[in-house]
Write an enzyme that holds these catalytic residues in place. Structure first.
Site, PDB file in Angstrom:
ATOM      1  N   LYS A  74       2.941  12.025   0.191  1.00  0.00           N
ATOM      2  CA  LYS A  74       1.605  12.147  -0.368  1.00  0.00           C
ATOM      3  C   LYS A  74       1.047  10.799  -1.288  1.00  0.00           C
ATOM      4  O   LYS A  74       2.114   9.941  -1.678  1.00  0.00           O
ATOM      5  CB  LYS A  74       1.815  13.172  -1.438  1.00  0.00           C
ATOM      6  CG  LYS A  74       0.767  13.797  -2.324  1.00  0.00           C
ATOM      7  CD  LYS A  74       1.243  14.570  -3.347  1.00  0.00           C
ATOM      8  CE  LYS A  74       0.399  15.109  -4.283  1.00  0.00           C
ATOM      9  NZ  LYS A  74      -0.296  13.880  -5.190  1.00  0.00           N
ATOM     10  N   LYS A 111       5.720   5.920  -2.602  1.00  0.00           N
ATOM     11  CA  LYS A 111       5.776   5.149  -0.976  1.00  0.00           C
ATOM     12  C   LYS A 111       5.902   3.578  -1.340  1.00  0.00           C
ATOM     13  O   LYS A 111       6.595   3.029  -1.003  1.00  0.00           O
ATOM     14  CB  LYS A 111       4.668   5.320  -0.172  1.00  0.00           C
ATOM     15  CG  LYS A 111       4.695   7.043   0.097  1.00  0.00           C
ATOM     16  CD  LYS A 111       3.549   7.171   1.183  1.00  0.00           C
ATOM     17  CE  LYS A 111       2.129   6.771   0.497  1.00  0.00           C
ATOM     18  NZ  LYS A 111       1.746   7.376  -0.501  1.00  0.00           N
ATOM     19  N   LYS A 117      -5.473   2.145  -0.024  1.00  0.00           N
ATOM     20  CA  LYS A 117      -5.178   1.654  -1.482  1.00  0.00           C
ATOM     21  C   LYS A 117      -4.949   0.449  -1.575  1.00  0.00           C
ATOM     22  O   LYS A 117      -5.210  -0.293  -2.538  1.00  0.00           O
ATOM     23  CB  LYS A 117      -4.263   2.716  -2.042  1.00  0.00           C
ATOM     24  CG  LYS A 117      -4.431   2.679  -3.737  1.00  0.00           C
ATOM     25  CD  LYS A 117      -3.925   4.017  -4.416  1.00  0.00           C
ATOM     26  CE  LYS A 117      -2.157   3.514  -4.301  1.00  0.00           C
ATOM     27  NZ  LYS A 117      -1.397   4.701  -4.949  1.00  0.00           N
ATOM     28  N   ASP A 175      -1.369  11.909   3.315  1.00  0.00           N
ATOM     29  CA  ASP A 175      -2.155  13.229   2.652  1.00  0.00           C
ATOM     30  C   ASP A 175      -2.956  13.689   4.063  1.00  0.00           C
ATOM     31  O   ASP A 175      -3.080  14.931   4.073  1.00  0.00           O
ATOM     32  CB  ASP A 175      -3.103  12.696   1.675  1.00  0.00           C
ATOM     33  CG  ASP A 175      -2.499  12.321   0.375  1.00  0.00           C
ATOM     34  OD1 ASP A 175      -1.849  13.398  -0.222  1.00  0.00           O
ATOM     35  OD2 ASP A 175      -2.374  11.208  -0.214  1.00  0.00           O
TER      36      ASP A 175
HETATM   37  P1  ADP Z   1       2.098   5.628  -3.418  1.00  0.00           P
HETATM   38  O1  ADP Z   1       2.338   4.339  -2.412  1.00  0.00           O
HETATM   39  O2  ADP Z   1       2.823   6.635  -2.819  1.00  0.00           O
HETATM   40  O3  ADP Z   1       0.635   5.884  -3.517  1.00  0.00           O
HETATM   41  P2  ADP Z   1       3.148   4.147  -5.617  1.00  0.00           P
HETATM   42  O4  ADP Z   1       4.145   3.372  -4.927  1.00  0.00           O
HETATM   43  O5  ADP Z   1       1.882   3.250  -5.832  1.00  0.00           O
HETATM   44  O6  ADP Z   1       2.491   5.331  -4.950  1.00  0.00           O
HETATM   45  O7  ADP Z   1       3.388   4.797  -7.080  1.00  0.00           O
HETATM   46  C1  ADP Z   1       2.525   5.363  -8.061  1.00  0.00           C
HETATM   47  C2  ADP Z   1       3.092   5.021  -9.494  1.00  0.00           C
HETATM   48  O8  ADP Z   1       4.258   5.734  -9.586  1.00  0.00           O
HETATM   49  C3  ADP Z   1       3.316   3.299  -9.398  1.00  0.00           C
HETATM   50  O9  ADP Z   1       2.478   2.679 -10.138  1.00  0.00           O
HETATM   51  C4  ADP Z   1       4.871   3.371 -10.203  1.00  0.00           C
HETATM   52  O10 ADP Z   1       4.651   2.979 -11.343  1.00  0.00           O
HETATM   53  C5  ADP Z   1       5.087   4.893 -10.441  1.00  0.00           C
HETATM   54  N1  ADP Z   1       6.465   5.317  -9.774  1.00  0.00           N
HETATM   55  C6  ADP Z   1       7.085   5.334  -8.417  1.00  0.00           C
HETATM   56  N2  ADP Z   1       8.195   5.477  -8.169  1.00  0.00           N
HETATM   57  C7  ADP Z   1       8.755   5.550  -9.706  1.00  0.00           C
HETATM   58  C8  ADP Z   1      10.116   5.667 -10.122  1.00  0.00           C
HETATM   59  N3  ADP Z   1      11.243   5.998  -9.481  1.00  0.00           N
HETATM   60  N4  ADP Z   1      10.054   5.619 -11.554  1.00  0.00           N
HETATM   61  C9  ADP Z   1       9.200   5.450 -12.340  1.00  0.00           C
HETATM   62  N5  ADP Z   1       8.019   5.284 -11.839  1.00  0.00           N
HETATM   63  C10 ADP Z   1       7.904   5.346 -10.526  1.00  0.00           C
HETATM   64 MG    MG Z   2       0.808   3.002  -1.959  1.00  0.00          MG
END
Ligand code: ADP
Ligand code: MG
Length: 270
Positions: free
Chosen positions: A9, A14, A40, A125
């Site tokens: 999601k 990720k 993104k 998603d």
């Molecule tokens: P996605 O790629 O799935 O959209 P992201 O990797 O960008 O998600 O993560 C979203 C936010 O969540 C990031 O900005 C990060 O700060 C936070 N995050 C992700 N994993 C962790 C974790 N294990 N502990 C704390 N914050 C996290």
């Molecule tokens: Mg991402």
């Protein structure tokens, strides 16, 4: 060459997990290519000192496919990790999956899908044909689902299981579910819930990654945790994930849950 994809999601972690895993894999002496497959376009940012690299979609739009060379789309980041961003359409028009298809065609043309490991970071998603692209035609063969114990991220993970199941039934398909990564939100019994979810969809939990503020600290310093704080416990979690992914041989055809089953499973652990 190992080709792994992280699906889940939006916002589940990720890109954070992919970038840290790629950094950890490079630390094992491996040649790594990370491909962001999310409109993104921030998959590789923390490997690139906070810079948003140009996306293949934008380059194709502004300069045309014929004018592009390999150096326009592949950027070398932390510890030699090669980075690509597929990008997406202009908001409100076009198909998000198309950027992924265009990216793969170009990387194929340049013979750039090389190295010890390719990490695909894919938004899950929607599992339309475009987002399923990395799983098709033998690209990403090992699919990892990133989820927390929250309903909506388990729901997305379960949907991706349906796509993997469907694609894995094709005669030539090599796409399999390789495991579940729990990127925790810190809710009670979260690891137990995700472990049980993994078992029910015919897979297993490969790594539990706790929620840790050091991720945000690294982020504001425009680095992965591996780079920012290599001796931290969280960096150890990402290195452990990288090792498990390299050693993993348990590939399965998933058995997605019915929505009622999924909801009652979640209720059990609340
Ligand atoms: P996605 O790629 O799935 O959209 P992201 O990797 O960008 O998600 O993560 C979203 C936010 O969540 C990031 O900005 C990060 O700060 C936070 N995050 C992700 N994993 C962790 C974790 N294990 N502990 C704390 N914050 C996290
Ligand atoms: Mg991402």
């Amino acid at each position: 060459m190992k080709q792994v994809a992280l699906y889940g999601k939006g916002g589940i972690g990720k890109s954070t997990t992919s970038a840290n895993m790629s950094a950890a894999l490079s630390g094992m002496g491996l040649s790594v290519l990370q491909i962001g497959c999310d409109p993104k376009r921030d998959s590789t940012r923390m490997l690139m000192q906070g810079v948003f690299i140009p996306t293949v979609m934008d380059l194709v739009r502004t300069r045309g496919e014929a004018a592009l060379s390999l150096d326009d789309i592949v950027y070398t980041g932390y510890n030699g990790v090669r980075c690509v961003e597929a990008g997406g359409p202009e908001p409100g028009v076009g198909c998000a999956g198309r950027g992924i298809i265009a990216t793969f065609q170009l990387l194929e043309k340049f013979g750039a899908l090389t190295g010890d490991v390719i990490v695909y970071d894919v938004l899950g998603d929607v599992v339309c044909g475009g987002f399923a692209m990395p799983m098709r035609q033998g690209y990403a063969q090992e699919i990892y689902l990133v989820t927390s114990g929250e309903m909506m991220s388990l729901y997305a993970a379960n949907n991706i299981c349906k796509a993997i199941q469907r694609l894995s039934l094709r005669v030539k398909s090599k796409c399999r579910l390789a495991g579940i990564i729990c990127n925790a939100k810190g809710q009670p019994r979260e690891e137990e819930l995700v472990t049980e979810f993994a078992r029910r969809v015919n897979s297993s939990l490969v790594q539990y990654i706790p929620r840790d503020h050091i991720v945000q600290l690294a982020e504001v310093n425009r680095q992965t945790v591996i780079e920012y704080s290599p001796d931290s416990a969280q960096a150890g979690q990402y290195r452990s994930l990288a090792r498990h992914v390299m050693e993993n041989t348990r590939m399965s055809i998933p058995s997605p849950l019915e929505i009622d089953e999924l909801e009652s499973l979640i209720r059990e652990f609340f």
